[in-house]
Design an enzyme around this catalytic site. Structure first.
Site, mmCIF file in Angstrom:
data_model
loop_
_atom_site.group_PDB
_atom_site.id
_atom_site.type_symbol
_atom_site.label_atom_id
_atom_site.label_comp_id
_atom_site.label_asym_id
_atom_site.label_seq_id
_atom_site.Cartn_x
_atom_site.Cartn_y
_atom_site.Cartn_z
ATOM 1 N N LYS B 17 6.436 83.123 76.961
ATOM 2 C CA LYS B 17 6.539 84.524 77.476
ATOM 3 C C LYS B 17 5.535 85.341 77.573
ATOM 4 C CE LYS B 17 10.818 84.080 74.851
ATOM 5 N NZ LYS B 17 12.116 84.665 73.806
ATOM 6 N N GLU B 101 5.745 97.218 73.557
ATOM 7 C CA GLU B 101 6.412 97.195 74.859
ATOM 8 C C GLU B 101 7.381 98.329 74.717
ATOM 9 O OE1 GLU B 101 7.528 92.544 76.405
ATOM 10 O OE2 GLU B 101 9.123 93.826 75.850
ATOM 11 N N HIS B 136 22.318 87.359 70.061
ATOM 12 C CA HIS B 136 21.445 86.760 70.926
ATOM 13 C C HIS B 136 22.105 85.573 71.705
ATOM 14 C CE1 HIS B 136 18.647 89.851 70.142
ATOM 15 N NE2 HIS B 136 18.485 89.382 68.724
ATOM 16 N N ARG B 193 16.125 75.747 84.209
ATOM 17 C CA ARG B 193 17.077 74.800 84.184
ATOM 18 C C ARG B 193 18.338 75.313 84.819
ATOM 19 N NH1 ARG B 193 16.152 77.406 79.478
ATOM 20 N NH2 ARG B 193 18.534 78.276 78.437
#
Lengths: 163, 396
Positions: B17, B101, B136, B193
């Site tokens: 990430k 962030e 999530h 993917r």
């Protein structure tokens, strides 16, 4: 017959007579218009609306599906009913809530634990669950080991209150 | 022998990430406002927090799984949050490097399907909205997104293609974005993917994505240009999980003793189970994917509710009733959804008393089996074996 659902016991007597399902649930009388479709399904009218109800069973439970809602009712036999009535608050049997494997045992034999203390972590289908003590007491028995596969309802740990 | 998927360098880059974020920042792709790398300097944290504006998300640079993450709403909470995050990060990852962030509140999860060949051609195949999530994990996905306009789709789609090119990507993949209340979008990550929710794209574009994967791996040029990609109607997907809504949605394994597949116009069912199948404890609890298609969002929504009710599964519990409640919710119907939808509206799938009473009454018709007897067709449970059930093959 007696079943358990969401920690409540239900005594049910049902029969079909002349297109009506006559049922007594914990003493409450109920009637429904009903038509059998096959071994596992019926048309049943609930509050005037026609529904299809599906029902199956296995050794431990009855499964019902009505209008998208699925139910699992566990059979209770007479012996088990008596156990529940005489719930022993001085002893807790910590059981596996679902089949899985033991990830970590957080306590030791003979250890004193408080109420709501984490005891053991079980893993199934990529999800971990922690089981907690409901009483304060001593760990009397540990009936499993880490990495062992366990069945649903297997007694994993027994806690006894010191008297 | 060729791998059907992206090249390994691209996969490696996009697998991190932090690395992806740095690559995209350098490529001028909008990412969540915040620090480029990690820091241990409290003064720098305070400076950044004031620059990007509160609330901020304190994140562990080497972290994952939600560990080392803290939301900070007020400036005085910043120092304790950073210290706590550092401690958690050292304990879990052996590193105390933290970065900040901007915390996007109640974002919408919008992702774009991309396809790239080995010759530098890249296109997008429109968006999917996957905002209905629990822990999530995506539960309900749809396309087109109710909030999307042709202008926003074009802007985000172009960025998605630029992301693919910045990462030197090939074959098909998904570029994920967060969309805030003001319709600003931020790059999140790339899934290198094909995804569970790909059928909704197939149904609205008319393109077989799996076939496309094979063709690209086979060295063929992309057979579509961006202007060839159509968007027709609306498609919705519900993931059917073996989970118990009355036990905190914990997995519910068991032997499926009754199974009925939903059928009809506008219904596609990608199924992994059948009657007699024992849901194993070793994998993710997804049983099947139910996808509906309609001329518009209302039509696919109604089709989905009916199909869910017809998709009878007994023996393992499913959260079908819960998904029906979500689809019937007035805010869902209006398209006002975001990733906090399930928490904000505490969707309750507790059965009503009349339904529970009727279910108990019906259950009374199936008394306990005598201990010796076994159910007629239940002597052995079936394990699904896809190698024995493979359907059509095509020759190239």
């Amino acid at each position: 017959m007696d079943i358990k659902y969401q920690n409540q016991n239900y005594n049910i007597n049902s029969k079909i007579e002349d297109g009506t399902l006559i049922s007594t649930i914990n003493g409450k009388n109920l009637n429904y218009k009903i038509e059998q479709i096959n071994e596992n399904s019926y048309y049943v009218w609930i509050d005037g609306k026609k529904n299809v109800a599906y029902v199956t069973n296995d050794k431990k439970s009855v499964f019902v599906w009505i209008d998208g809602v699925s139910f699992k009712f566990d059979y209770l036999d007479k012996e088990h009913l008596n156990d529940l009535e005489n719930t022993n608050l001085n002893r807790q049997e910590v059981v596996a809530p679902m089949p899985g494997s033991v990830v970590k045992i957080l306590v030791e034999l003979g250890q004193q634990v408080q109420e709501n203390q984490p005891l053991i972590i079980i893993e199934a289908m990529k999800m971990e669950t922690t089981l907690y003590s409901q009483i304060a007491g001593k760990i009397k028995e540990i009936n499993c080991k880490e990495k062992e596969q366990v069945d649903s309802d297997k007694v994993l740990i027994i806690i006894e209150k010191d008297i | 022998m060729s791998f059907i998927g992206p090249n390994w360098q691209s996969m490696k880059l996009l697998g991190s990430k932090v690395q992806s974020r740095i690559t995209m920042i350098d490529a001028g792709i909008p990412v969540c406002p915040g620090m480029k790398g990690g820091s241990k300097d409290f003064d720098e944290f305070e400076k950044v927090a004031l620059e990007i504006g509160l609330p901020v998300l304190v994140k562990a640079s080497d972290g994952g799984g939600g560990k080392g993450m803290r939301i900070v709403w007020k400036l005085e909470e910043l120092k304790p949050a950073v210290e706590a995050a550092m401690r958690e990060s050292i304990s879990a990852f052996g590193s105390d490097v933290i970065f900040l962030e901007k915390y996007i509140q109640s974002p919408r999860h919008i992702e774009f399907q991309i396809a790239c060949d080995k010759y530098g051609n890249a296109i997008h195949l429109n968006e999917r909205e996957c905002s209905i999530q629990r822990r999530h994990q995506k539960i309900i996905e749809e396309t087109p997104s109710a909030i999307m306009t042709p202008e926003l789709r074009q802007k985000m789609g172009e960025i998605a293609v630029r992301v693919a090119k910045a990462a030197n990507y090939d074959n098909i993949g998904t570029v994920e974005f967060l969309l805030d209340k003001d319709l600003n979008f931020y790059f999140l990550e790339v899934n290198a993917r094909i995804q569970v929710e790909h059928p909704v794209t197939e149904l609205t574009t008319g393109i077989d994505l799996v076939k496309m994967q094979v063709k690209i791996a086979n060295g063929e040029k992309l057979q579509y240009s961006q202007s060839d990609i159509r968007q027709m109607g609306h498609a919705l997907e519900c993931r059917i999980y073996a989970e118990d809504p009355e036990n905190n949605f914990f997995p519910s394994p068991g032997l499926i003793n009754f199974f009925q597949e939903p059928k009809g116009i506008g219904i596609r069912y990608d199924n992994g189970v059948k009657q007699g199948y024992e849901v194993p404890i070793h994998y993710d609890p997804i049983l099947a994917k139910l996808i509906t298609y309609g001329a518009n969002r209302e039509e696919s929504r109604i089709r989905m509710i009916n199909a869910l009710k017809e998709n009878v599964i007994l023996g393992a519990k499913t959260s079908t009733a819960f998904m029906i409640e979500v689809l019937k919710h007035p805010e869902y119907i209006k398209g006002n959804i975001n990733t906090n939808f399930l928490q904000d509206y505490s969707i309750n799938a507790k059965p009503s008393e009349p339904i529970l009473d009727a279910a108990l009454a019906i259950a009374g018709l199936k008394p306990e089996l005598p201990k010796q007897r076994e159910l007629a067709n239940n002597n052995s449970s079936l394990q699904s074996n896809p190698w024995l059930e493979i359907g059509k093959w095509e020759l190239y």
